[in-house]
Design an enzyme around this catalytic site. Structure first.
Site, short mmCIF file in Angstrom:
data_model
loop_
_atom_site.label_atom_id
_atom_site.label_comp_id
_atom_site.label_asym_id
_atom_site.label_seq_id
_atom_site.Cartn_x
_atom_site.Cartn_y
_atom_site.Cartn_z
N ASP A 39 0.84 -1.20 0.00
CA ASP A 39 0.00 0.00 0.00
C ASP A 39 0.88 1.25 0.00
O ASP A 39 2.05 1.18 0.38
CB ASP A 39 -0.92 -0.01 1.25
N VAL A 55 1.19 1.09 -6.79
CA VAL A 55 0.85 0.21 -7.92
C VAL A 55 0.92 0.94 -9.27
O VAL A 55 0.89 0.29 -10.31
CB VAL A 55 -0.54 -0.48 -7.75
N TYR A 146 -14.60 5.95 -13.77
CA TYR A 146 -14.46 4.86 -12.79
C TYR A 146 -15.06 3.57 -13.35
O TYR A 146 -14.45 2.49 -13.28
CB TYR A 146 -15.15 5.26 -11.48
N THR A 181 -16.66 2.10 3.65
CA THR A 181 -15.22 2.12 3.93
C THR A 181 -14.80 3.59 4.06
O THR A 181 -15.60 4.49 3.78
CB THR A 181 -14.43 1.51 2.74
P1 NAD Z 1 -10.07 2.77 0.59
O1 NAD Z 1 -9.78 4.13 0.04
O2 NAD Z 1 -10.61 2.63 1.96
O3 NAD Z 1 -8.77 1.87 0.44
C1 NAD Z 1 -8.01 1.85 -0.73
C2 NAD Z 1 -6.56 1.56 -0.38
O4 NAD Z 1 -5.82 1.51 -1.61
C3 NAD Z 1 -5.92 2.65 0.49
O5 NAD Z 1 -5.25 2.06 1.59
C4 NAD Z 1 -4.96 3.34 -0.45
O6 NAD Z 1 -3.79 3.87 0.19
C5 NAD Z 1 -4.59 2.21 -1.42
N1 NAD Z 1 -4.09 2.74 -2.67
C6 NAD Z 1 -4.65 3.70 -3.47
N2 NAD Z 1 -3.85 3.98 -4.50
C7 NAD Z 1 -2.76 3.15 -4.39
C8 NAD Z 1 -1.58 2.99 -5.14
N3 NAD Z 1 -1.33 3.73 -6.23
N4 NAD Z 1 -0.68 2.05 -4.74
C9 NAD Z 1 -0.91 1.32 -3.62
N5 NAD Z 1 -2.00 1.45 -2.85
C10 NAD Z 1 -2.92 2.36 -3.23
O7 NAD Z 1 -11.06 2.14 -0.50
P2 NAD Z 1 -12.01 0.84 -0.49
O8 NAD Z 1 -13.40 1.32 -0.48
O9 NAD Z 1 -11.57 -0.17 0.50
O10 NAD Z 1 -11.73 0.32 -1.98
C11 NAD Z 1 -10.90 -0.79 -2.26
C12 NAD Z 1 -11.26 -1.32 -3.64
O11 NAD Z 1 -12.64 -1.63 -3.67
C13 NAD Z 1 -11.02 -0.35 -4.80
O12 NAD Z 1 -10.47 -1.06 -5.90
C14 NAD Z 1 -12.41 0.15 -5.14
O13 NAD Z 1 -12.53 0.52 -6.50
C15 NAD Z 1 -13.22 -1.09 -4.84
N6 NAD Z 1 -14.64 -0.84 -4.58
C16 NAD Z 1 -15.03 -0.08 -3.52
C17 NAD Z 1 -16.39 0.13 -3.31
C18 NAD Z 1 -16.90 0.95 -2.15
O14 NAD Z 1 -18.09 1.29 -2.17
N7 NAD Z 1 -16.09 1.26 -1.14
C19 NAD Z 1 -17.34 -0.43 -4.17
C20 NAD Z 1 -16.89 -1.20 -5.25
C21 NAD Z 1 -15.53 -1.40 -5.44
#
Ligand code: NAD
Length: 257
Positions: A39, A55, A146, A181
Site C-alpha cells: 500500500d 501500484v 471509474y 469504507t
Molecule cells: P479505501 O480508500 O478505503 O482503500 C483503498 C486503499 O488503496 C488505500 O489504503 C490506499 O492507500 C490504497 N491505494 C490507493 N492507491 C494506491 C496505489 N497507487 N498504490 C498502492 N495502494 C494504493 O477504499 P475501499 O473502499 O476499501 O476500496 C478498495 C477497492 O474496492 C477499490 O479497488 C475500489 O474501486 C473497490 N470498490 C469499492 C467500493 C466501495 O463502495 N467502497 C465499491 C466497489 C468497489
C-alpha cells in the site's frame, strides 16, 4: 467447509491498509494465512505486515512484491484491491485524469500480477482475486471514468483466468456494491448533505443498506481459498442485490428493517 483453511498459505493484498483490503488482510490472517499488504500507506500492525509500494509505478511494484515474497517465503494468493475513484460524466475529466485513474485501477493490477506470476506458478494453491465493482455491470450516473476502469478489470479477470488456467492459477473478481469504507466516508464528507447522500446510496441497494467491508472480504477469501478450487473466471456480486434484482416498491405501511 473449514473455518480457517488458509494455514501455510501466503498472501499479498494491495490496498491492504484501509477498507476492503484491510478487512481482507485481517480475515486471511485470522484464517491462518501469512499476509503482506502492499500500500501507499502504512498498514495496521501485527499479525499484518505492510510493504510500502505504489501500484502505478512498475519499479516500486517489482521491489514491493520481491520484498513481500522474501518475507513470506513464497506466494499463493494475490488480492489486487488497490483502487481510486473518479466522478463525473465523460465530459468532466481530461485526458490526464483518464490516464491517471486507469494507471492505478487497471494497469496497477497488471503490474502487480506480472510481478507476482513467477512466484504463483510455483505454488500448489495459486489464486488471484481482483476487486472489481458493481460499476462494471450496471450503469451508474456520474461514474463514466471509474466504471470504464472496472469494466476493464472484469474483462481482464476473465482473460487472465483463461491464460493462466493450465498453470494452475485461478483468477476471479468480486463486484461490491457501495461498501462502507473510509473511501465512502470521504465521499460523504464532501457531499452537500452527507445524511441525504448516505440515505440515497443505501436506498439504491435492494437490501436498503451499504455493504460492509467484512462482507466483501468474506467473498474475496472464499474465491481465494481452497474451497473454490473449481471456480475461475467468475465475478461474484456482493452488492445487496443491486445488479440482479428488480423489486417492487415496499407497501406504504411496511417499515423497512
Ligand atoms: P479505501 O480508500 O478505503 O482503500 C483503498 C486503499 O488503496 C488505500 O489504503 C490506499 O492507500 C490504497 N491505494 C490507493 N492507491 C494506491 C496505489 N497507487 N498504490 C498502492 N495502494 C494504493 O477504499 P475501499 O473502499 O476499501 O476500496 C478498495 C477497492 O474496492 C477499490 O479497488 C475500489 O474501486 C473497490 N470498490 C469499492 C467500493 C466501495 O463502495 N467502497 C465499491 C466497489 C468497489
Amino acid at each position: 467447509m473449514s473455518t480457517r483453511g488458509f494455514e501455510g498459505l501466503r498472501a499479498v493484498v494491495t490496498g491492504g491498509a484501509s477498507g476492503i483490503g484491510l478487512a481482507t488482510a485481517r480475515l486471511l490472517a485470522d484464517r491462518g494465512a501469512d499476509v503482506v499488504s502492499l500500500d501507499l500507506q502504512e498498514t495496521a500492525g501485527p499479525p499484518l505486515t505492510g510493504v510500502l509500494a505504489d501500484v502505478s509505478d512498475d519499479e516500486s511494484v517489482r521491489a514491493g512484491v520481491a520484498k513481500a515474497v522474501d518475507r513470506l517465503g513464497g506466494l499463493d494468493i494475490l488480492v489486487n484491491n488497490a483502487g481510486i475513484g473518479a466522478q463525473g460524466t465523460v465530459e468532466d475529466n481530461d485526458d490526464a485524469e483518464w490516464h491517471r485513474v486507469f494507471d492505478v485501477n487497471v494497469v496497477g493490477m497488471v503490474r502487480v500480477s506480472r510481478a507476482a506470476l513467477p512466484y504463483l506458478r510455483r505454488s500448489r494453491h495459486a489464486a488471484i482475486v481482483n476487486t472489481c465493482s458493481i460499476a462494471a455491470t450496471a450503469g451508474l450516473p456520474q461514474r463514466a471514468l471509474y466504471s470504464a476502469t472496472k469494466g476493464a478489470v472484469l474483462a481482464l479477470t476473465r482473460a487472465m483466468a483463461a491464460d493462466h488456467l493450465r498453470e494452475g492459477i485461478r483468477v476471479c473478481c468480486v463486484n461490491p456494491g457501495t461498501a462502507h469504507t473510509p473511501w465512502i466516508d470521504r465521499l460523504l464528507a464532501a457531499a452537500e448533505d452527507p445524511e441525504a447522500e448516505l440515505a440515497a446510496l443505501a436506498a439504491r441497494q435492494p437490501t436498503g443498506r451499504l455493504v460492509t467491508a467484512e462482507e466483501v472480504a468474506a467473498a474475496i477469501c472464499y474465491l481465494a481459498g481452497p474451497d473454490a478450487g473449481a471456480t475461475t473466471g467468475t465475478d461474484l456480486a456482493v452488492d445487496g442485490g443491486m445488479a440482479g434484482l428488480r423489486l417492487r416498491p415496499p407497501p406504504l405501511n411496511e417499515e423497512r428493517s
